[in-house]
Motif scaffolding. Structure first.
Motif, PDB file in Angstrom:
ATOM      1  N   ILE A 128      -5.451   0.515   3.348  1.00 28.67           N
ATOM      2  CA  ILE A 128      -6.666   0.834   4.091  1.00 28.67           C
ATOM      3  C   ILE A 128      -6.509   0.285   5.503  1.00 28.67           C
ATOM      4  CG2 ILE A 128      -9.154   0.482   4.222  1.00 28.67           C
ATOM      5  CD1 ILE A 128      -9.174   0.353   1.174  1.00 28.67           C
ATOM      6  N   THR A 175      -7.777  -1.342   7.887  1.00 28.92           N
ATOM      7  CA  THR A 175      -8.724  -2.283   8.476  1.00 28.92           C
ATOM      8  C   THR A 175      -8.112  -2.847   9.744  1.00 28.92           C
ATOM      9  OG1 THR A 175      -7.810  -4.094   7.190  1.00 28.92           O
ATOM     10  CG2 THR A 175      -9.672  -2.919   6.215  1.00 28.92           C
ATOM     11  N   VAL A 214      -9.531  -6.005   3.823  1.00 28.40           N
ATOM     12  CA  VAL A 214     -10.129  -5.356   2.661  1.00 28.40           C
ATOM     13  C   VAL A 214     -11.023  -6.328   1.899  1.00 28.40           C
ATOM     14  CG1 VAL A 214      -9.614  -4.293   0.426  1.00 28.40           C
ATOM     15  CG2 VAL A 214      -8.335  -3.620   2.449  1.00 28.40           C
ATOM     16  N   PHE A 220     -11.150  -7.555  -4.228  1.00 29.65           N
ATOM     17  CA  PHE A 220     -11.399  -6.126  -4.366  1.00 29.65           C
ATOM     18  C   PHE A 220     -11.149  -5.667  -5.798  1.00 29.65           C
ATOM     19  CE2 PHE A 220     -10.421  -1.613  -3.984  1.00 29.65           C
ATOM     20  CZ  PHE A 220     -11.555  -1.187  -3.299  1.00 29.65           C
ATOM     21  N   TRP A 234     -16.997   2.212   3.663  1.00 32.59           N
ATOM     22  CA  TRP A 234     -15.909   2.540   4.590  1.00 32.59           C
ATOM     23  C   TRP A 234     -16.369   3.572   5.620  1.00 32.59           C
ATOM     24  CZ3 TRP A 234     -11.851   0.546   6.516  1.00 32.59           C
ATOM     25  CH2 TRP A 234     -10.920   1.320   7.191  1.00 32.59           C
TER      26      TRP A 234
END
Length: 135
Positions: free
Chosen positions: A4, A6, A32, A63, A95
């Motif tokens: 992801i 980020t 995350v 997570f 998100w």
């Protein structure tokens, strides 16, 4: 799996990011772990989603803990599948809210995000399960 994008992940990939603080709450490094489990904004969303689902408050330190929330739900396998779907939709909506703030400058409120989670969850449940008559 650290896929992801980020702010912290982009910095690790040597992409020039000026500010690595969380886009949603402004506190902490946006990775995350923080974005989905440690951010004050996300905690508000998870609290409201837990109340809506009538399950124990959703507390996640990692997570991966979010991906195991359905295991704490009492009931049949469908109840567990529905909660797992709601968790995935909640992550997706968080998100999207983050991206809307970063790229469009819009500020979402927790109640707006929870409303999106509810509507997307109902649509998902209605179209992906045998509960097609759900209103």
């Amino acid at each position: 799996m650290d896929r992801i994008p980020t702010k912290a992940a982009l910095i690790r990939r040597r992409i020039n990011i000026q500010d690595e603080t969380c886009s949603l709450c402004g506190n902490g490094e946006e990775d995350v772990m923080h974005l989905f489990t440690g951010c004050g904004f996300a905690l508000g969303v998870w609290d409201a989603v837990g109340c809506w689902c009538k399950i124990m408050p959703i507390f996640a330190f990692d997570f991966r803990d979010l991906l195991g929330v359905q295991d704490q739900v009492a009931g049949c396998k469908w109840a567990k599948k529905v909660v797992r779907g709601i968790v995935m939709i909640t992550c997706w909506v968080i998100w999207r809210s983050r991206n809307a703030k970063v790229f469009q400058g819009t500020c979402s409120k927790v109640v707006d995000v929870v409303a999106l989670v509810k509507s997307w969850s109902i649509l998902w449940l209605k179209n992906r399960s045998k509960f097609s008559g759900l209103v």
